[in-house]
Structures are given as C-alpha cells and as structure tokens.
Design an enzyme around this catalytic site. Structure first.
Site, short mmCIF file in Angstrom:
data_model
loop_
_atom_site.label_atom_id
_atom_site.label_comp_id
_atom_site.label_asym_id
_atom_site.label_seq_id
_atom_site.Cartn_x
_atom_site.Cartn_y
_atom_site.Cartn_z
N SER A 94 0.74 -1.09 -0.22
CA SER A 94 0.03 0.36 -0.46
C SER A 94 1.04 1.32 -0.06
CB SER A 94 -0.77 0.27 0.94
OG SER A 94 -0.48 0.32 1.75
N ASP A 270 -3.27 6.95 9.69
CA ASP A 270 -3.15 5.53 10.66
C ASP A 270 -1.35 5.49 11.00
OD1 ASP A 270 -1.34 5.22 8.50
OD2 ASP A 270 -2.86 4.68 8.11
N HIS A 273 1.11 4.82 7.01
CA HIS A 273 1.09 6.19 5.47
C HIS A 273 1.13 7.23 5.50
CE1 HIS A 273 -1.51 1.95 4.79
NE2 HIS A 273 -0.64 2.33 4.11
#
Length: 755
Positions: A94, A270, A273
C-alpha cells in the site's frame, strides 16, 4: 567622548583589516576550499544521483533539500515531455501504491485515489503515450519474482522505470516472527539477480521501508515496529547489489524517503501511511533522478552531468591561459633585467649598493598582461563555482529572519561608517555612491533569500562572462538595460538644443526646444512600451537580435525594459530643472544650509515624507504583481523624488554620507553581475555551498570571497579601461575598429555554433 571612541574604533578596524589583506585571505580560502573539494570528489565520488536518493533535510516544513545539489519541481508539461513513450511500473504494497498515485499526479493532477486497493491499477496518458502500472505484490515472494522474470525472459516490453518495495505486510501476517525475516532474506536473494539484470537497461529503484508512528498504529498493526522495519531494511541493503558492486548496472536503493518519513510520520492518519505532502516529495525525487539528465533544468543540478565545453569557451580558456603564461614570462624577464642592471651598477661603482626603495616602473604591456592574468584566474573560479560539478549547490529558502536580519545589520554598519562629504551639492558623487551601495546590498539580500569608459566598465565583465560561462548577453539583463539607457541619454543630450551650463537660464525658445526634445523621447518610450509588435520589429533586426534575444525571443528584454521605462525621462527632466534652479540661485547648497528657505524647506520635507510613506505602504500591500508592474513605471518617480528631497533638503543630511554604503556603491556593477555565478548558483536559482552543513558560516565565507572578487574585478576593469580607451582620439578609433572586428567574429562563432 562618544565621537572619539567612534573614530578610534574605525581606525582600529581599518588598521588591522585592509582591502589588500582581505583579498589575500579570500585567495587563501579559495585555494583551500578548491583543494578540499577536489580531494573529496576524488575519494568520495561525484554522484549527485546517489545523494538525491539517499540524503537530505527539510528547509522549513515542506521544502526538501538533498545534500550537495538542487532539486527541480517538475511541472505537468515537463513531466509529460520527459516521460513520453515510457512504460513505468510500481510493484509492492500500500505504501508503494501511494507513491504510485503521487507520481501519476505529476502527469495528471486530477486523478483520484479510488478503486480496489488490493488489485493492480493501470494508468495511461494518451497525449504523451505514457503508461504507468501499479502491480499489487505486498510481499517479496515467488509471485513477485515471476512478475519480474516475465519482463526479462518473456515477450512483454520491459519497464523503463521500475519501483519496488515491500515488507510491512510480511511483518503483519507473520506477527513479526524471526522466521519471516529469514524467509524475506531468502526471497530478496532470489530476486536480486533479476533486478540487477533488469537494471542493465532500465532504472530500477528499491524503496526502503519508512518508519511507523507506533503510538498511532491500530491493534492489528502493533507488531509492525520500527525495530522490525530496520531489520528488514538492513537485509535488503546487504543483499542488493552484493554481486555487482563494480558494475554500473545496479539497483538504486531509495532511502531518502525514509529520511522524509522520520520527519513527517507524526502527521500520519494511521501511523503507517505518510501524509500526501511527503509522498509528493518522494515522487519528485524519482522524477528528478530520471528526468534531470533529459530536461536539464537550470535549477535542478542533481543527476545533471557537467555541460560540454563550447568552442568559444575553449578559445576563451586558451586566451586567458596564454595571458597567465605571458605575464609570468614578462615578470621573469623584468626580474632578470633588474638583476643584470644591479650587477652592472655594482661592478662599475665598486661598492655595495643598498636595495632601491622605489618599486620599478611597470610597462603598459605588463599591466595589460597582469590584468588579464588576474582575470583568467578569477574566471577559472567562476567556472568552477557555477559550471563544473566541484562545489555544492542548494535551493533557496526564504524566511523573514533571513531577509530582515541582514538588512538591519547593514543599516547599522552604514550608520557606523558615516563621514562628512567633500561637497554639499544636491546628489553629489559621494551621496550617489552611497545610494547605489545600499540599493545594491538590498538587492543582493533579496536575491539570496541580480566610446566611454563608462560603457567599457559596464560591458567588459559581462562580455567575458558571456564567453566563459556560455550565456547570452541578455541573460545579464541589468547591463543591457543600463547600457541601452546610457546611450539613449547620450544621444538625446547630444542633439540640438543641448544643455549647456551657461545657457541654463537662456531664452524661452531654448527652454521650449529642450522640453520638446524630452517630450519626443517620452512619446517614443510610450509607443514602444504599449506595442509589443513594434518593439519586436525594432529589436529583432540583426545584429540587435543577437544582443537582445533570450532563448530566441525578445519578450524578456521587453518585459525588463518596460519596468522602469520612464526613469530616464524623469532623470533628464530633473537634471534640467536642477540646473535651471541652480543658475537662477534658487537653491542654497552651502554646508549646513537648508536647500530652500526655511518655511519652503519644511513644507517640501513634510510632503516628501508623506509621499514616501504612502508609496511604501502601497508597494508593500500590493498583491497583484501584474497590476503593480503596470503602475510602477508611472508612479515610481514619486518615491525617487521624495527620497532625493528628504536626503538633500536638510543641510546636515546633505553634508554627511555613509562611507560603508559608498564603498559598495563604487563596485555595485561588479556585485550585481558576480552574484550570478560565485554567490548564488545555477544562474541565481540556487545558493553556492562552499561549507556544507552550516548555512550561516557558508554565507559568511561565500559572501566574503564574493565581495573581494567583485572589488578586484572592478580594479582590473579600471586598469584595462585606461589601456583600451586611450585619450588619443586616433588611437581610440583604431581600438574601436578592432573591438568591432572582435565582436563580429564572436557573433559569427556564436551563430556557427548554434547551427
């Protein structure tokens, strides 16, 4: 008592620190720094691409500064042009997906981060035939290996740029076990040869894992600790390129993103990221690493090879080197002749002679070669600073303190070095030198946070720099502007009727003729300013086009020319009025006397202060630059005239001047031009770094050298002016013809080189 201490303080400073000793210290600093950098480049390498990918720091909150080089901020059009017909692939988890989106937004800022996050994401820009893919492989495993292997062994086209990175997924699903780290090493070892093989024809980047903000991580991600991330990064770095250390086909380890994350991960939503601004910086680094050598932006020195030396530069280097050699030969010949003369004198007299106290007379030829020798050495320093990849360069970064603290500092010095003027006339020479000095110092601070002896001094340094630094005449826009307006003033005043001092109180027709002449000049300026087509037709004619074009266009010259287009008209009008008032004895210019009668002086002084403050408030509150530029030429005369009256109406103000500012004013031209290459960098887009890691010390050292060089060039120019521009009109004509021949050859070589 205070005046005595003030005087003694200045004498003490001047006694221990003269201009000559300052230049000797500057020369020693240049030699030492050049030697240190040469040794450093020899043993540590000169790969700014590696610095770009692995080092850097934040200037302020958002400006990223790589070590030793400047990073360019790519616009959409530039990115498309560089990446045209390219295929780019991002492989990973991600975090790599986020980097993919930030990279793609440089090509299409409107793209949205949407869709299934755990799938491949394609992107295509048809206008540039560019294709960018994100391939979802969150772990370094057999699936990732097969995808990379397909490009090497299969028929599918290889990516021109490949960006790979993954680890946090493996830490998460295996709960941070040591067995997972061992398997990660095995998988990296298996994939590394494929990446290195692909790196022979493509740019391959391995992105190290960014740190996390552990306090913000969700319960399902608590096992992703910074300790584990460090262990995975160490494994990747130790394995990648281990088999090809001496090969150029290497996987490029992208570790700067980790440094960026260390400063910004606290802003994460979070804990895992990065914020968008940090990802944009990483994407811009990738763009600089790949595109700088293609686009070659002026303000992007990272990953740019040293520009090739042109034919004109080679000829200039040969000429200057010959001058150095010629001067050394002349000095040697003079030394031998002096020794022979001394020996003959001693033998004839039969007794020992005391050494002569007077220095031997230096011939004109030796003065010429000495000046050219100094100039050659200085031009070598210019080239090393701004064209060779020896010294470092960094981006500018503005803060209020970096601008206002130096301003306050020079104002204090300016007041400290206050002396009485030799004459008390309005705008006397010392006062105008002071004016030029403080204006030039303010411009310099602003930039770092650009048939007469006059024409020779204006243009000599610029012509030399045009040749040595491979830049057009219009690049140094200040000198073309001053030269152009100087010629306009000269021609206008030379036409009938002329301003002759004894006629300054002449007839009505004489006054009317002068005003009509000035009015005609105003009309010409007005039409040229408001008709770009007419302006281009005039200045696009050869050979004018050679001097006034920049990148094939005269628009830049038109823009610069317009900004202060009425100043010359206002100046000549002021001079005419001043001479008329002076001849009619309207002005009182004695020492300590107010310029006008007391009441009139007070009224004019009050009005001037009001106008000065009003204009200053308007200029500082101006928000639309285009509108302000249009207004400035017409209203700037208010500010200038107000300053002249404030500075000259009170007798005490007219009787003193700042020798500090006046000293800088006498070398203002050299300061303005030299800043381009030995104080700033990349044609004023960045800052020259002589001492890395300590910005304040670097500014002090580079400024000291810069001022000493500017002063020396001023002296060299004045010495050469005495030789090149003699008082004998016949000799002057001959040298002007030679100068025309030289410039014609220069223009021919420039045209030939461009073809």
């Amino acid at each position: 008592m205070a005046a005595l201490a003030y005087s003694l303080g200045k004498r003490e400073i001047n006694h221990y620190f003269s201009v000559k000793s300052a230049k000797a210290l500057a020369l020693a600093a240049v030699v030492l720094l050049t030697a240190c950098y040469a040794v450093s480049r020899r043993y540590q390498g000169n790969d700014t691409c590696e610095y770009l990918l692995s080092t850097g720091r934040f200037l302020g909150d958002k400006t990223w500064q790589p070590y030793s080089c400047m990073m360019h901020r790519y616009k959409q059009s530039e990115a498309k042009s560089c990446l045209k017909n390219k295929y780019i692939a991002f492989i990973g988890d991600s975090r790599i997906r986020q980097l993919f989106y930030s990279f793609v937004k440089l090509i299409n800022p409107q793209i949205k981060e949407e869709g299934n996050k755990h799938e491949n994401i394609p992107f295509e820009d048809k206008s540039s035939s560019l294709k960018v893919d994100f391939l979802w492989y969150p772990e370094v495993n057999g699936s990732m290996k097969q995808s990379i292997k397909a490009w090497i062994e299969g028929s599918s086209s290889k990516p021109h740029i490949l960006v790979v990175g993954a680890a946090t997924w493996s830490i998460k699903i295996h709960n941070g076990s040591n067995e997972a780290l061992t398997q990660y090493r095995i998988n990296i070892t298996s994939i590394a040869p494929l990446l290195e093989k692909l790196a022979r024809s493509s740019d391959v980047y391995w992105v190290l894992q960014d740190p996390v903000y552990e306090d913000m991580l969700s319960e399902s991600r608590k096992m992703i600790t910074n300790e584990k991330i460090d262990a995975y990064n160490e494994a990747a770095v130790s394995i990648l390129n281990s088999s090809s250390k001496n090969s150029k086909a290497k996987v490029k380890v992208f570790s700067a993103t980790r440094l960026i994350a260390e400063e910004t991960i606290i802003q994460s939503s979070d804990g895992l990221h990065l914020p968008e601004s940090s990802r944009e910086t990483s994407a811009m680094i990738l763009m600089n690493n790949h595109c700088n050598k293609i686009v070659k932006p002026i303000d992007g020195s990272c990953c740019q090879p040293q520009p090739p030396v042109t034919l004109i530069q080679k000829l200039a280097f040969c000429f200057l080197a010959s001058s150095v050699i010629g001067y050394l030969i002349l000095v040697l010949i003079r030394h031998n002749n002096n020794q022979k003369n001394k020996l003959c004198t001693d033998m004839e007299s039969g007794e020992e002679k005391k050494p002569a106290t007077n220095s031997p007379t230096v011939s004109t030829l030796e003065t010429l070669f000495q000046s050219l020798c100094k100039l050659g050495l200085i031009m070598g320093y210019f080239y090393l600073c701004d064209r060779a990849n020896l010294f470092m360069k960094e981006n500018k970064f503005y803060t209020h303190s970096s601008f206002f603290i130096p301003i306050i500092y020079i104002l204090v010095l300016g007041v400290f070095y206050t002396e009485n003027t030799k004459e008390t006339k309005v705008l006397n020479r010392e006062q105008t030198d002071e004016w030029k000095g403080w204006m030039q110092l303010v411009i310099l601070i602003y930039h770092i946070s650009g048939a007469s002896t006059v024409l020779f001094r204006l243009n000599f340094l610029v012509v030399v720099l045009c040749v040595v630094m491979d830049r057009s005449y219009q690049f140094y826009y200040f000198v073309p502007l001053v030269t152009f307006w100087f010629l306009i003033i000269y021609i206008t005043l030379a036409l009938w009727p002329q301003i002759i001092l004894k006629k300054a109180n002449g007839s009505f027709f004489w006054h009317s003729g002068l005003l009509l002449k000035l009015g005609f000049l105003f009309v010409c300026i007005y039409f040229l300013a408001y008709s770009e087509d007419l302006f281009e037709k005039v200045f696009s004619i050869w050979p004018l086009s050679t001097f006034f074009e920049l990148n094939g266009s005269v628009y830049e010259w038109w823009f610069r020319w317009k900004l202060d287009r009425y100043v010359v008209f206002h100046g000549m009008l002021f001079a005419f009025i001043y001479l008329t008032f002076q001849k009619r004895h309207v002005l009182s210019e004695g020492k300590g006397e107010p310029l006008f009668p007391t009441k009139v002086s007070n009224i004019f002084l009050f009005i001037s202060v009001v106008f000065f403050l009003t204009y200053s408030i308007w200029a500082s509150s101006c928000k639309n630059k285009t509108e302000c530029n249009e207004m400035h030429p017409s209203v700037s005369v208010v500010q200038i005239l107000a300053f002249i009256l404030i500075r000259n109406i009170p007798g005490y103000a007219r009787s003193v001047y700042s020798s500090f500012f006046a000293w800088f004013g006498r070398i203002s031209l050299e300061l303005f031009i030299c800043q381009y290459h030995i104080w700033l960098a990349a044609d004023t887009k960045g800052i020259l770094v002589l001492i890395p890691g300590t910005p304040m010390l670097n500014i002090i050292v580079s400024t000291f050298i810069f001022v000493c060089v500017a002063h020396e060039i001023s002296q060299i120019t004045n010495d050469l002016a005495q030789i090149v521009v003699p008082k004998d009109n016949v000799m002057l004509l001959k040298r002007l013809i030679w100068a025309c021949v030289f410039f014609s050859g220069f223009l021919f070589l420039s045209s030939f080189q461009k073809q």
